[in-house]
Design a protein around this motif. Sequence first.
Motif, short mmCIF file in Angstrom:
data_model
loop_
_atom_site.label_atom_id
_atom_site.label_comp_id
_atom_site.label_asym_id
_atom_site.label_seq_id
_atom_site.Cartn_x
_atom_site.Cartn_y
_atom_site.Cartn_z
N VAL A 71 1.55 11.11 6.58
CA VAL A 71 0.69 10.94 7.76
C VAL A 71 -0.11 9.65 7.63
O VAL A 71 -0.42 8.98 8.61
CB VAL A 71 -0.26 12.15 7.90
CG1 VAL A 71 -1.29 11.91 8.99
CG2 VAL A 71 0.54 13.40 8.21
N ASP A 72 -0.44 9.29 6.40
CA ASP A 72 -1.29 8.12 6.16
C ASP A 72 -0.55 6.81 6.44
O ASP A 72 -1.16 5.86 6.93
CB ASP A 72 -1.77 8.16 4.71
CG ASP A 72 -3.02 7.31 4.52
OD1 ASP A 72 -3.88 7.35 5.41
OD2 ASP A 72 -3.12 6.62 3.50
N TRP A 101 -4.07 -4.65 12.42
CA TRP A 101 -5.29 -4.89 13.15
C TRP A 101 -6.22 -5.84 12.39
O TRP A 101 -6.81 -6.77 12.92
CB TRP A 101 -6.00 -3.57 13.30
CG TRP A 101 -6.56 -3.35 14.64
CD1 TRP A 101 -6.74 -4.27 15.62
CD2 TRP A 101 -7.01 -2.10 15.13
NE1 TRP A 101 -7.29 -3.67 16.70
CE2 TRP A 101 -7.47 -2.33 16.43
CE3 TRP A 101 -7.07 -0.82 14.61
CZ2 TRP A 101 -7.99 -1.33 17.21
CZ3 TRP A 101 -7.59 0.18 15.38
CH2 TRP A 101 -8.04 -0.07 16.68
N TRP A 102 -6.35 -5.53 11.11
CA TRP A 102 -7.22 -6.29 10.23
C TRP A 102 -6.73 -7.73 10.15
O TRP A 102 -7.50 -8.68 10.24
CB TRP A 102 -7.22 -5.60 8.86
CG TRP A 102 -7.85 -6.35 7.74
CD1 TRP A 102 -9.15 -6.71 7.62
CD2 TRP A 102 -7.21 -6.79 6.55
NE1 TRP A 102 -9.36 -7.35 6.44
CE2 TRP A 102 -8.18 -7.41 5.76
CE3 TRP A 102 -5.89 -6.72 6.08
CZ2 TRP A 102 -7.89 -7.95 4.52
CZ3 TRP A 102 -5.61 -7.25 4.84
CH2 TRP A 102 -6.60 -7.87 4.08
N LEU A 119 0.34 14.37 3.04
CA LEU A 119 -0.81 13.50 3.33
C LEU A 119 -0.36 12.05 3.39
O LEU A 119 -0.74 11.30 4.30
CB LEU A 119 -1.87 13.64 2.24
CG LEU A 119 -2.82 14.81 2.32
CD1 LEU A 119 -3.74 14.80 1.12
CD2 LEU A 119 -3.65 14.73 3.58
N ILE A 163 -0.88 5.08 9.78
CA ILE A 163 -2.27 4.65 10.00
C ILE A 163 -2.55 3.39 9.18
O ILE A 163 -3.22 2.47 9.64
CB ILE A 163 -3.26 5.77 9.64
CG1 ILE A 163 -2.91 7.05 10.38
CG2 ILE A 163 -4.68 5.35 9.97
CD1 ILE A 163 -3.82 8.22 10.07
N VAL A 164 -1.99 3.35 7.97
CA VAL A 164 -2.16 2.16 7.12
C VAL A 164 -1.55 0.94 7.81
O VAL A 164 -2.19 -0.11 7.93
CB VAL A 164 -1.51 2.38 5.74
CG1 VAL A 164 -1.38 1.07 4.99
CG2 VAL A 164 -2.31 3.38 4.92
N GLY A 203 1.73 6.75 -6.68
CA GLY A 203 0.74 7.77 -7.01
C GLY A 203 1.36 9.16 -7.01
O GLY A 203 1.04 9.99 -7.86
N TYR A 204 2.27 9.40 -6.08
CA TYR A 204 2.98 10.68 -6.02
C TYR A 204 3.70 10.95 -7.34
O TYR A 204 3.62 12.05 -7.90
CB TYR A 204 3.97 10.63 -4.85
CG TYR A 204 4.95 11.77 -4.75
CD1 TYR A 204 4.64 12.92 -4.04
CD2 TYR A 204 6.22 11.69 -5.34
CE1 TYR A 204 5.54 13.96 -3.92
CE2 TYR A 204 7.13 12.72 -5.23
CZ TYR A 204 6.79 13.85 -4.51
OH TYR A 204 7.69 14.87 -4.40
N LEU A 243 1.00 4.22 -2.73
CA LEU A 243 0.81 5.63 -2.38
C LEU A 243 1.87 6.49 -3.05
O LEU A 243 1.56 7.50 -3.69
CB LEU A 243 0.95 5.80 -0.87
CG LEU A 243 -0.30 5.75 0.00
CD1 LEU A 243 0.09 5.81 1.46
CD2 LEU A 243 -1.20 6.92 -0.35
N SER A 273 -3.66 -0.08 10.83
CA SER A 273 -4.98 -0.64 10.54
C SER A 273 -4.87 -2.01 9.88
O SER A 273 -5.67 -2.90 10.14
CB SER A 273 -5.78 0.31 9.64
OG SER A 273 -5.19 0.40 8.38
N PHE A 318 0.51 16.38 -1.45
CA PHE A 318 0.25 14.94 -1.47
C PHE A 318 1.26 14.19 -0.61
O PHE A 318 0.91 13.26 0.13
CB PHE A 318 0.30 14.41 -2.90
CG PHE A 318 -0.01 12.95 -2.99
CD1 PHE A 318 -1.31 12.49 -2.92
CD2 PHE A 318 1.01 12.02 -3.12
CE1 PHE A 318 -1.60 11.15 -2.97
CE2 PHE A 318 0.73 10.66 -3.18
CZ PHE A 318 -0.57 10.23 -3.10
N VAL A 320 0.84 -1.20 0.00
CA VAL A 320 0.00 0.00 0.00
C VAL A 320 0.88 1.25 0.00
O VAL A 320 0.65 2.21 -0.75
CB VAL A 320 -0.93 0.00 1.23
CG1 VAL A 320 -1.68 1.32 1.32
CG2 VAL A 320 -1.91 -1.14 1.14
#
Lengths: 225, 233, 246
Positions: free
Chosen positions: A152-153, A163-164, A149, A156-157, A125-126, A122, A160, A146, A118
Amino acid sequence: MRVKLIVGCCIAAAVLLARNLYVMLLELPDEVAQGPIFRIIFFHVPAAWTAFAGFVAAAVASALYLVRRDLRYDAFAVAVTEVGLAFAAANLVTGMIWARIIWGIWWTWDARLTSMLVCWLLYAGYLMLRHAVEEPGQRARIAAVFSLLACVDVPIVFFSIRWWRTQHPQPVVWGGGSMDPAYWSMLFLNWIPLLLLGLAMAAIRIGQERRQRELEALRRLAYSL
Amino acid sequence: MNAIELEDVWKFYGDFPALRKLDLAVPEGACLALLGRNGAGKTTLLRVLAGLMRAGRGSVRVLGADPRNPEVRARLGVLGHGVALYDDLSAFENLALFARLYGLEDASRRARQWLEKVGLGASAGSLVREFSRGMRQRLAIARAFLHDPELLLLDEPFTALDDRAADTLQELLREALARRRTIVLSTHHLKEALERATHAALLVHGRLAFFGERSRRMLEDPGWLYREFGEAA
Amino acid sequence: MTAPVQTGTGTRLRRAAAGPASFLRATLAIAAKDLRSEFRTKEALNASLAFSVVILLLFSFAFDPTVEQTRALAGGLLWLVFAFAGALILNRSFARELPNDCLDALVASPVPAPALYLGKTLGNWVLLMLVELASLAVFGIFYNAAWTRRLGALVGVVALGTWALSVVGTLFSALTVNLRLRELMLPLLVYPVLIPVLLGAIQLSGPLAMGEPLAEEAGAWLRLLVGFDVIFTALALALSESALVG
């Protein structure tokens, strides 16, 4: 100055790598459970660290660009992002090779592997975003927003996805995470040449960006006359 | 007191300087004709003044402060190349929206007043997409003037205006000048612009080649400025 | 030709003082403007809704799921529909400002960039919620799901997830508005950023959409959704000036 830095980094990286490879292959014993393939971790993990170092550096440079609006920060940001992507790719590929040997499959939706993918997407994409913008100032501004963002993401990715994954059956990577100190020190020792290599690559890219800017400016000047 | 103060202002596209070392002080109540060829930097300068772009270097003071300061922008009137109207809103809704965005308390009344003023009172409820070109232009002019701006930034305002819209704009500009508003307008129409202007500025390749009060000589021979200070000189 | 109307000299111009109240007023004015012109044409709404119905239909053909399978897949299916259909609305958001150079007029107005951005986000959120609730109804019919049984909780979760979608999507809509390939770039950039939100929203919406209670660990996902919303709203507001002003 820049050339000296690049050459210096490359030579230092080569010497260190040669030394590390010697120790890795001839002095350190095979890991009990995994056998010789375990050694790939000495590239796999430091590559991830180098990638993250690149992405964090890119975020800092992006923030500085938005404040100072100096395109040199933008050149730095794109250079370290590309280097980060290269090392993230190295991390993914070494991870896949290891998985093929140990688990018999190329890919598994393991938390760390998935998160890195992921992360890679990301920042890919930049680069795509940059390609879609013509005007250098606009490109730098949009890309900087971008990059911040994305930076920071990323935590969290990772959080999460871990966790998943824990809610699903998960292949065990290594038990309690207890690794021999000799292995640990090699992990860090091998990070140094990778970082130096990344630095040299970034320095080369920054030079290219500068020349690219000069070219574009000359082209505009030519058209305006 | 100066309405606009530029000190050592540069604007770059990449490494290419679109504005180079501009130093300019436009006094309050002046009408500045901003002249120059296509690509000389007129639109870029107006966009910097309107707060649509940041200058790369130097200090830009508009009505005493940075143009990205909302208090300053509340006192600016901007008319660009596009009419800046929403096709799917009615004429009244368009004006009322901008009156509200400019913080006017009696937005609806203000919008109606201006629709009358530009002769669109009867079409207040019609969608802008049904308007003719001239009607759109008059509505755009009303949008730029409705908050009684102290500084008007007009980019090629007379280009492509129909007669009626041009008359409306001329009238409003006259009125604004009479009330000591400051006007900056970029233009190709040398003669018309110079008739109204109190000052003239000429941009050549992003440099300020000339700035000063409008003289008799410019009126008599509008091409003189270009010959004297333009590229050839 | 032009009648001399009493401007300025005649009537004193009354301006509202700048502050939180005027920030809120400007935000609502922008949101209302977007909603009004969208409801008038319904271009994005219709396209987005039609698209989500088509995906729901195709999914049923492709997998012909049993009730058990639907239960397992509901959350994922719904959020894929929301994300894809939402991209159509988000793409329109700033594209709406392009004809006639409206965006320039908004940025040049005294509205602070965060208020402008928040107004557009709010408008998008309302539109997305409408499409999503309609899609939920279609989902309920097609897949015999008791989605109304825990309607309150479901709408709450959808609202939180959708806020994240519109916060990130609106910012990217602003960033990509002038680019070639805008329609393609937006989803490509937005979806990877939203992966944490999608994961959380899928876990939470799945059972709720089938009328079932949430599992034990749902609280953690809820906190993730709220945390993401808070962090990215703050970040986007901070970056809005950079995103909108050249």
